[in-house]
Design an enzyme around this catalytic site. Structure first.
Site, PDB file in Angstrom:
ATOM      1  N   LYS A 165     -16.081  56.706  96.776  1.00 41.45           N
ATOM      2  CA  LYS A 165     -16.194  56.524  98.238  1.00 41.45           C
ATOM      3  C   LYS A 165     -17.674  56.364  98.627  1.00 41.45           C
ATOM      4  O   LYS A 165     -18.434  55.795  97.862  1.00 41.45           O
ATOM      5  CB  LYS A 165     -15.526  57.687  98.971  1.00 41.45           C
ATOM      6  CG  LYS A 165     -14.124  57.980  98.418  1.00 41.45           C
ATOM      7  CD  LYS A 165     -13.344  58.933  99.258  1.00 41.45           C
ATOM      8  CE  LYS A 165     -12.022  59.249  98.583  1.00 41.45           C
ATOM      9  NZ  LYS A 165     -11.106  59.982  99.405  1.00 41.45           N
ATOM     10  N   HIS A 175      -6.711  51.024 100.277  1.00 39.91           N
ATOM     11  CA  HIS A 175      -6.919  52.479 100.319  1.00 39.91           C
ATOM     12  C   HIS A 175      -6.635  52.982 101.730  1.00 39.91           C
ATOM     13  O   HIS A 175      -6.958  52.312 102.713  1.00 39.91           O
ATOM     14  CB  HIS A 175      -8.356  52.826  99.893  1.00 39.91           C
ATOM     15  CG  HIS A 175      -8.523  54.290  99.662  1.00 39.91           C
ATOM     16  ND1 HIS A 175      -8.719  55.178 100.689  1.00 39.91           N
ATOM     17  CD2 HIS A 175      -8.467  55.026  98.521  1.00 39.91           C
ATOM     18  CE1 HIS A 175      -8.801  56.407 100.177  1.00 39.91           C
ATOM     19  NE2 HIS A 175      -8.645  56.338  98.872  1.00 39.91           N
ATOM     20  N   GLU A 228      -8.041  55.049 103.574  1.00 33.79           N
ATOM     21  CA  GLU A 228      -9.198  55.150 104.486  1.00 33.79           C
ATOM     22  C   GLU A 228      -9.547  53.784 105.071  1.00 33.79           C
ATOM     23  O   GLU A 228      -9.986  53.682 106.211  1.00 33.79           O
ATOM     24  CB  GLU A 228     -10.390  55.773 103.734  1.00 33.79           C
ATOM     25  CG  GLU A 228     -10.146  57.258 103.508  1.00 33.79           C
ATOM     26  CD  GLU A 228     -10.815  57.843 102.277  1.00 33.79           C
ATOM     27  OE1 GLU A 228     -11.727  57.220 101.717  1.00 33.79           O
ATOM     28  OE2 GLU A 228     -10.390  58.950 101.872  1.00 33.79           O
ATOM     29  N   GLY A 253      -7.844  64.062  99.920  1.00 38.19           N
ATOM     30  CA  GLY A 253      -9.013  64.807 100.382  1.00 38.19           C
ATOM     31  C   GLY A 253      -8.655  66.061 101.154  1.00 38.19           C
ATOM     32  O   GLY A 253      -9.510  66.654 101.815  1.00 38.19           O
ATOM     33  N   ASN A 292     -12.623  57.098  92.466  1.00 39.48           N
ATOM     34  CA  ASN A 292     -13.097  56.445  93.687  1.00 39.48           C
ATOM     35  C   ASN A 292     -14.193  57.318  94.288  1.00 39.48           C
ATOM     36  O   ASN A 292     -13.911  58.372  94.854  1.00 39.48           O
ATOM     37  CB  ASN A 292     -11.910  56.306  94.660  1.00 39.48           C
ATOM     38  CG  ASN A 292     -12.325  55.758  96.007  1.00 39.48           C
ATOM     39  OD1 ASN A 292     -13.424  55.216  96.159  1.00 39.48           O
ATOM     40  ND2 ASN A 292     -11.442  55.891  96.989  1.00 39.48           N
ATOM     41  N   GLU A 297      -0.502  56.967  96.916  1.00 42.71           N
ATOM     42  CA  GLU A 297      -1.400  57.983  97.467  1.00 42.71           C
ATOM     43  C   GLU A 297      -0.861  58.462  98.811  1.00 42.71           C
ATOM     44  O   GLU A 297      -1.161  57.861  99.854  1.00 42.71           O
ATOM     45  CB  GLU A 297      -2.791  57.382  97.660  1.00 42.71           C
ATOM     46  CG  GLU A 297      -3.443  56.918  96.390  1.00 42.71           C
ATOM     47  CD  GLU A 297      -4.956  57.012  96.482  1.00 42.71           C
ATOM     48  OE1 GLU A 297      -5.541  57.762  95.708  1.00 42.71           O
ATOM     49  OE2 GLU A 297      -5.536  56.356  97.351  1.00 42.71           O
ATOM     50  N   SER A 350      -5.748  64.582  95.826  1.00 44.16           N
ATOM     51  CA  SER A 350      -6.183  65.931  95.436  1.00 44.16           C
ATOM     52  C   SER A 350      -5.815  66.300  93.997  1.00 44.16           C
ATOM     53  O   SER A 350      -5.434  67.438  93.729  1.00 44.16           O
ATOM     54  CB  SER A 350      -5.643  66.966  96.422  1.00 44.16           C
ATOM     55  OG  SER A 350      -6.135  66.716  97.726  1.00 44.16           O
ATOM     56  N   GLY A 403     -12.329  63.190  95.259  1.00 46.19           N
ATOM     57  CA  GLY A 403     -13.294  64.294  95.179  1.00 46.19           C
ATOM     58  C   GLY A 403     -13.625  64.728  93.757  1.00 46.19           C
ATOM     59  O   GLY A 403     -14.812  64.874  93.405  1.00 46.19           O
TER      60      GLY A 403
HETATM   61  C1  PEP Z   1      -8.641  58.896  96.929  1.00 52.98           C
HETATM   62  O1  PEP Z   1      -9.567  58.756  97.689  1.00 52.98           O
HETATM   63  O2  PEP Z   1      -8.076  57.900  96.472  1.00 52.98           O
HETATM   64  C2  PEP Z   1      -8.202  60.244  96.585  1.00 52.98           C
HETATM   65  C3  PEP Z   1      -7.096  60.389  95.898  1.00 52.98           C
HETATM   66  O3  PEP Z   1      -8.994  61.278  97.015  1.00 52.98           O
HETATM   67  P1  PEP Z   1      -8.865  62.834  96.620  1.00 52.98           P
HETATM   68  O4  PEP Z   1      -8.649  62.902  95.120  1.00 52.98           O
HETATM   69  O5  PEP Z   1     -10.142  63.462  97.039  1.00 52.98           O
HETATM   70  O6  PEP Z   1      -7.670  63.372  97.357  1.00 52.98           O
END
Ligand code: PEP
Length: 250
Positions: free
Chosen positions: A11, A94, A96, A172, A9, A166, A212, A234
């Site tokens: 973003k 998601h 966010e 993040g 992703n 998640e 992460s 990320g």
């Molecule tokens: C995500 O945005 O779905 C995600 C898991 O981000 P990150 O890997 O940066 O924690």
């Protein structure tokens, strides 16, 4: 056997040249594997991304969809538009989108239903916040998130659904759920699906972990029995790290 999936992703990152460069780097470094690889660039670059990946093994997916078919919704993008450029899978739910755009379970269910009616596959994201984890209410929260959305679907819809657990506190933040914490929830979710639908549906739905994930922790997490790959934020922006995470499934 369930398919292993690693989805990146991106973003709101990467302009046109970075999109092309990252896809080229991925194509050069991805070796043949059984893992299904997906990337979710931003809307303006989806068509370029579709052309750039070509007939290879990477699928370009969307980060979001609008909950209406078409019409006067300034600034929004419809499922039919995405389908018309060869994008046939989308993230829904998601954290966010839930947090910054107030997407609640009712809206997410509307999006899920419209996507499924319109031949769009779904990666449905869910997960608890830190306060839920600390108060030990995370099983109830996760169950409610699923009961209000995907548990309302027809059994037949599950062939078009991937789930992504998640935990919000791990997205993040650099804070990863331990492999045991991920496995605990994945197994719980599979049990809920089995009770609600059937063991066959529960056994067949891929459940990804997101939060992460990095090359250094991917192997341990992906080795868990009920974890079928990852949704990566990320680390998906770096070709080397993303490829290492994909290889962690082998
Ligand atoms: C995500 O945005 O779905 C995600 C898991 O981000 P990150 O890997 O940066 O924690």
């Amino acid at each position: 056997m369930r398919k292993k999936i690693v989805a990146g992703n991106w973003k709101m990152n990467n302009g046109l040249s970075e999109t092309i460069e990252l896809i080229n780097d991925l194509k050069q470094n991805l070796s043949d594997s059984d893992v299904k690889v997906m990337i979710a660039p931003s809307y303006p670059f989806l068509k370029t991304a579709v052309d750039q990946v070509g007939d290879g093994s990477i699928e370009v997916i969307s980060q979001n969809i609008n909950d209406n078919k078409s019409g006067a919704y300034t600034g929004e993008v419809s499922i039919d538009m995405l389908n018309s450029i060869g994008v046939n899978t989308t993230l829904i739910g998601h954290s966010e989108r839930r947090a910054y755009y107030n997407e609640d379970d009712a809206l997410l269910l509307k999006k899920i239903n419209l996507a499924l009616e319109s031949n769009m596959d779904i990666i449905f994201c869910f997960g608890e916040e830190l306060k839920d984890r600390k108060s030990n209410s995370y099983f109830d929260i996760v169950k409610a998130q699923l009961e209000n959305t995907v548990m309302k679907l027809e059994p037949n819809s599950w062939k078009n659904i991937v789930l992504a657990y998640e935990p919000v506190w791990a997205i993040g933040t650099g804070e990863t759920a331990s492999a045991e914490q991920a496995q605990e929830i994945h197994k719980f979710v599979r049990n809920c699906i089995s009770e609600h639908f059937s063991s066959e549906i529960a056994d067949n739905v891929p459940i990804l972990y997101g939060g992460s994930v990095k090359p250094s922790n991917a192997v341990e997490i992906f080795n868990k029995k009920d974890v079928d790959g990852g949704l990566i934020g990320g680390a998906a922006l770096n070709a080397h790290d993303f490829v290492e995470i994909i290889k962690a499934n082998n």
